[in-house]
Design a protein around this motif. Structure first.
Motif, PDB file in Angstrom:
ATOM      1  N   ARG A  10       0.845  -1.192   0.000  1.00 51.11           N
ATOM      2  CA  ARG A  10       0.000   0.000   0.000  1.00 51.11           C
ATOM      3  C   ARG A  10       0.877   1.237   0.000  1.00 51.11           C
ATOM      4  O   ARG A  10       1.874   1.305   0.700  1.00 51.11           O
ATOM      5  CB  ARG A  10      -0.877   0.033   1.256  1.00 51.11           C
ATOM      6  CG  ARG A  10      -1.979  -0.957   1.243  1.00 51.11           C
ATOM      7  CD  ARG A  10      -2.837  -0.772   2.470  1.00 51.11           C
ATOM      8  NE  ARG A  10      -3.929  -1.728   2.448  1.00 51.11           N
ATOM      9  CZ  ARG A  10      -4.682  -1.999   3.499  1.00 51.11           C
ATOM     10  NH1 ARG A  10      -4.470  -1.391   4.640  1.00 51.11           N
ATOM     11  NH2 ARG A  10      -5.652  -2.867   3.405  1.00 51.11           N
ATOM     12  N   LEU A  11       0.467   2.217  -0.788  1.00 54.01           N
ATOM     13  CA  LEU A  11       1.156   3.501  -0.814  1.00 54.01           C
ATOM     14  C   LEU A  11       0.239   4.554  -0.213  1.00 54.01           C
ATOM     15  O   LEU A  11      -0.920   4.671  -0.614  1.00 54.01           O
ATOM     16  CB  LEU A  11       1.506   3.892  -2.253  1.00 54.01           C
ATOM     17  CG  LEU A  11       2.417   2.925  -2.994  1.00 54.01           C
ATOM     18  CD1 LEU A  11       2.563   3.363  -4.450  1.00 54.01           C
ATOM     19  CD2 LEU A  11       3.772   2.859  -2.326  1.00 54.01           C
ATOM     20  N   PRO A  12       0.714   5.338   0.752  1.00 57.80           N
ATOM     21  CA  PRO A  12      -0.128   6.369   1.375  1.00 57.80           C
ATOM     22  C   PRO A  12      -0.283   7.584   0.458  1.00 57.80           C
ATOM     23  O   PRO A  12       0.470   8.540   0.545  1.00 57.80           O
ATOM     24  CB  PRO A  12       0.629   6.713   2.656  1.00 57.80           C
ATOM     25  CG  PRO A  12       2.061   6.425   2.323  1.00 57.80           C
ATOM     26  CD  PRO A  12       2.045   5.277   1.349  1.00 57.80           C
ATOM     27  N   GLN A  14      -2.960  10.507  -1.233  1.00 56.32           N
ATOM     28  CA  GLN A  14      -4.250  11.191  -1.178  1.00 56.32           C
ATOM     29  C   GLN A  14      -4.586  11.686  -2.580  1.00 56.32           C
ATOM     30  O   GLN A  14      -4.053  12.700  -3.028  1.00 56.32           O
ATOM     31  CB  GLN A  14      -4.221  12.351  -0.185  1.00 56.32           C
ATOM     32  CG  GLN A  14      -4.177  11.886   1.236  1.00 56.32           C
ATOM     33  CD  GLN A  14      -4.451  13.026   2.198  1.00 56.32           C
ATOM     34  OE1 GLN A  14      -4.667  14.165   1.810  1.00 56.32           O
ATOM     35  NE2 GLN A  14      -4.444  12.717   3.468  1.00 56.32           N
ATOM     36  N   THR A  35      -8.519   9.412  -1.446  1.00 62.78           N
ATOM     37  CA  THR A  35      -8.022   8.108  -1.028  1.00 62.78           C
ATOM     38  C   THR A  35      -7.143   8.278   0.201  1.00 62.78           C
ATOM     39  O   THR A  35      -6.573   9.354   0.439  1.00 62.78           O
ATOM     40  CB  THR A  35      -7.186   7.442  -2.133  1.00 62.78           C
ATOM     41  OG1 THR A  35      -6.054   8.258  -2.402  1.00 62.78           O
ATOM     42  CG2 THR A  35      -8.001   7.214  -3.395  1.00 62.78           C
ATOM     43  N   SER A  37      -5.020   5.388   0.906  1.00 61.27           N
ATOM     44  CA  SER A  37      -3.889   4.637   0.378  1.00 61.27           C
ATOM     45  C   SER A  37      -4.338   3.904  -0.873  1.00 61.27           C
ATOM     46  O   SER A  37      -5.535   3.676  -1.074  1.00 61.27           O
ATOM     47  CB  SER A  37      -3.352   3.648   1.415  1.00 61.27           C
ATOM     48  OG  SER A  37      -4.332   2.686   1.746  1.00 61.27           O
ATOM     49  N   ASP A  39      -3.077   0.653  -3.812  1.00 61.97           N
ATOM     50  CA  ASP A  39      -2.176  -0.405  -4.241  1.00 61.97           C
ATOM     51  C   ASP A  39      -2.669  -0.914  -5.584  1.00 61.97           C
ATOM     52  O   ASP A  39      -3.657  -0.413  -6.120  1.00 61.97           O
ATOM     53  CB  ASP A  39      -2.055  -1.525  -3.202  1.00 61.97           C
ATOM     54  CG  ASP A  39      -3.324  -2.307  -2.969  1.00 61.97           C
ATOM     55  OD1 ASP A  39      -4.178  -2.387  -3.875  1.00 61.97           O
ATOM     56  OD2 ASP A  39      -3.475  -2.876  -1.875  1.00 61.97           O
TER      57      ASP A  39
END
Length: 67
Positions: A10-12, A14, A35, A37, A39
Motif C-alpha cells: 500500500r502507498l499512502p 491522497q 483516497t 492509500s 495499491d
C-alpha cells in the motif's frame, strides 16, 4: 492479515475522488473526498457516509487542480 501476506504494498497517497450513490432515503448523493492509500488491487477511501456491504457506489477521479 499480516503485511507479509499482502498481494501488493500500500502507498499512502491522497488522490481526490468523487463518489456518487443513492442514500438510504433514495436520494442521489455526490461526495468529494480522497483516497487514504492505494495499491495495485484497489484503494482505501474516506467517506462521510456509511455504505452497506454490497451497495453500489460509483467512483470518479477528480483533476488535482480542481480540489
Amino acid at each position: 492479515m499480516s503485511i507479509d501476506k499482502r498481494r501488493s504494498n500500500r502507498l499512502p497517497l491522497q488522490i481526490p475522488v468523487e463518489l456518487s450513490y443513492t442514500d438510504a432515503q433514495g436520494q442521489p448523493r455526490l461526495e468529494r473526498t480522497h483516497t487514504l492509500s492505494v495499491d495495485r488491487n484497489g484503494a482505501r477511501i474516506t467517506t462521510q457516509s456509511h455504505h452497506a456491504a454490497g451497495s453500489m457506489v460509483h467512483l470518479g477521479l477528480l483533476d488535482r487542480k480542481s480540489v
